[in-house]
Design a protein around this motif. Structure first.
Motif, PDB file in Angstrom:
ATOM      1  N   ASP A 233       0.829  -1.205   0.000  1.00  0.00           N
ATOM      2  CA  ASP A 233       0.000   0.000   0.000  1.00  0.00           C
ATOM      3  C   ASP A 233       0.866   1.258   0.000  1.00  0.00           C
ATOM      4  N   ALA A 234       2.111   1.128   0.464  1.00  0.00           N
ATOM      5  CA  ALA A 234       3.025   2.270   0.456  1.00  0.00           C
ATOM      6  C   ALA A 234       3.375   2.702  -0.970  1.00  0.00           C
ATOM      7  N   ARG A 235       3.068   1.872  -1.956  1.00  0.00           N
ATOM      8  CA  ARG A 235       3.302   2.223  -3.358  1.00  0.00           C
ATOM      9  C   ARG A 235       2.017   2.672  -4.066  1.00  0.00           C
ATOM     10  N   ARG A 236       0.950   2.824  -3.308  1.00  0.00           N
ATOM     11  CA  ARG A 236      -0.257   3.426  -3.885  1.00  0.00           C
ATOM     12  C   ARG A 236      -0.025   4.931  -3.976  1.00  0.00           C
ATOM     13  N   ILE A 237      -0.317   5.518  -5.141  1.00  0.00           N
ATOM     14  CA  ILE A 237      -0.098   6.951  -5.346  1.00  0.00           C
ATOM     15  C   ILE A 237      -1.433   7.676  -5.257  1.00  0.00           C
ATOM     16  N   GLY A 238      -1.535   8.624  -4.336  1.00  0.00           N
ATOM     17  CA  GLY A 238      -2.784   9.343  -4.156  1.00  0.00           C
ATOM     18  C   GLY A 238      -3.809   8.499  -3.426  1.00  0.00           C
ATOM     19  N   ALA A 239      -5.001   9.051  -3.273  1.00  0.00           N
ATOM     20  CA  ALA A 239      -6.075   8.343  -2.573  1.00  0.00           C
ATOM     21  C   ALA A 239      -6.701   7.290  -3.463  1.00  0.00           C
ATOM     22  N   GLU A 240      -7.373   6.320  -2.837  1.00  0.00           N
ATOM     23  CA  GLU A 240      -8.137   5.357  -3.622  1.00  0.00           C
ATOM     24  C   GLU A 240      -9.199   6.103  -4.436  1.00  0.00           C
ATOM     25  N   GLY A 241      -9.326   5.739  -5.697  1.00  0.00           N
ATOM     26  CA  GLY A 241     -10.310   6.364  -6.564  1.00  0.00           C
ATOM     27  C   GLY A 241      -9.849   7.646  -7.220  1.00  0.00           C
ATOM     28  N   GLU A 242      -8.638   8.090  -6.905  1.00  0.00           N
ATOM     29  CA  GLU A 242      -8.118   9.334  -7.471  1.00  0.00           C
ATOM     30  C   GLU A 242      -7.289   9.092  -8.737  1.00  0.00           C
TER      31      GLU A 242
END
Length: 395
Positions: A233-242
């Motif tokens: 999850d640390a490699r998710r960029i921005g918020a979910e759905g963004e």
């Protein structure tokens, strides 16, 4: 008299408007690298469909792969108008290099613009100056222009996300060190998409054989398969759905990169046509002396200057923080259509020789067609422009 089969004259020293001494020094660095490392082998390497990975390492090492990004993370801290003019020079020397720089810049955009401070500190230095190369993964086999219909899924599993699906038409697919991937984490439509930074060596990530394109054979384009690829999850960029908004913001800037590449390609075609028509004799004089050909060359030069002015005007809006989506679409539309017209005219001016691979004009023409399609077809650009002018259809 028929010209000897020699490499076509490379682009002349186009006059640049650069705001600082540092930018002027960068231009000299770019031109030196082009002269020494790109131009001498461009025709041979492109004919053999070889990707110039060593050139990209050199660009990274000299800071030319990170020009528009902040210096605190290893970027060049240059205005976009400076970056685009350097990009035009690279594309004029060899489009595979110019396009590759543009795509790498596009792939860095999401993290640089929407990542947390910790994410930027952890990843951007290597992405910008560590010799790595990026790819941007939005399109899919069944969702090209309709990008919001993408099907690649990301499912939460504890502190990880598991990505499954196939991306299509990915420049640097199979050779990139990192991929900015957009995947569905929610309901159908644009609001259910999230962005992720995926390492190129992640288990489960593979690439198909490169597509056999009509141009840009040296730039690999391939499907990228994600088979249960785990991403923290640390490699998710921005918020979910963004993710879809992030993707579109990146494309606004990326379209300016394609516009600059198109102008560089058109300039190379014009200079090749000028060189050839000055050498080629018919009816006892150079064909460059015939008024009909001179008028064609004048039109080509005018279109190129107009395209250059258009992309620079859009870049200045971006540099000052003004909205520039419509202007980016206009620049991409006009400059790539111009490249198609100019390269076609260059082939026409060279007659039968323009149709042979002994000269680069036919390659320029094939490459120009590709630019009318990548990062949003020119029909999509017209939709973007019209929607900005008149609102969505029916309003």
């Amino acid at each position: 008299m028929t010209p000897a089969v020699t490499p076509a004259a490379r682009p002349r020293q186009v006059r640049r408007t650069l705001p600082t001494e540092e930018a002027r020094d960068l231009l000299e660095l770019v031109r030196e690298l082009i002269h020494k490392e790109i131009v001498p082998v461009a025709d041979e390497e492109e004919a053999a469909a070889r990707f110039p990975r060593e050139v990209f390492r050199r660009l990274s090492g000299t800071g030319l792969l990170s020009l528009p990004y902040p210096q605190e993370y290893g970027g060049g801290g240059q205005p976009y108008q400076v970056y685009l003019q350097m990009l035009e020079e690279l594309a004029a020397a060899r489009l595979t290099v110019g396009l590759g720089v543009s795509v790498h810049t596009l792939a860095c955009h999401a993290l640089a613009g929407y990542g947390t401070a910790g994410q930027r500190a952890a990843h951007l230095p290597a992405m910008l100056g560590g010799g790595t190369l990026g790819a941007y993964c939005l399109s899919e086999p069944a969702s090209g222009s309709d990008a919001a219909a993408l099907r690649t899924r990301a499912v939460r599993d504890g502190d990880d996300w598991v990505l499954t699906g196939t991306k299509a038409w990915i420049t640097h697919g199979g050779i990139a060190d990192f991929y900015t991937v957009f995947a569905r984490t929610g309901a159908p439509g644009p609001r259910g998409i999230t962005a992720f930074l995926v390492p190129g060596d992640a288990p489960g990530l593979t690439a198909a054989a490169p597509e056999r394109k009509m141009g840009l054979g040296g730039s690999p384009t391939a499907q990228v398969h994600l088979d249960g690829v785990r991403v923290p999850d640390a490699r998710r960029i921005g918020a979910e759905g963004e993710g879809f908004a992030i993707a579109l913001a990146a494309l606004d800037s990326g379209r300016l990169g394609i516009a600059a590449c198109a102008v560089g390609l058109a300039q190379a075609a014009l200079d090749t046509a000028l060189w050839f028509t000055a050498q080629r004799h018919q009816f006892g004089r150079p064909v460059l002396d015939f008024q009909g050909l001179r008028f064609m060359l004048a039109d080509m030069a005018t279109q190129i200057e107009a395209g250059r002015a258009l992309y620079l005007a859009a870049a200045r809006l971006r540099d000052t923080g003004e909205p520039f989506s419509r202007q980016a679409a206009m620049a991409k539309l006009f400059c790539t259509d111009t490249a198609m017209r100019v390269t076609t005219d260059a082939v026409q001016l060279m007659g039968g020789y323009g149709c042979t691979s002994d000269f680069p004009a036919e390659r320029y023409m094939r490459e120009a067609k590709v630019l009318q399609i990548v990062e949003g077809t020119n029909q999509i650009q017209r939709m973007v422009i019209a929607r900005d002018l008149a609102g969505p259809p029916g309003r």
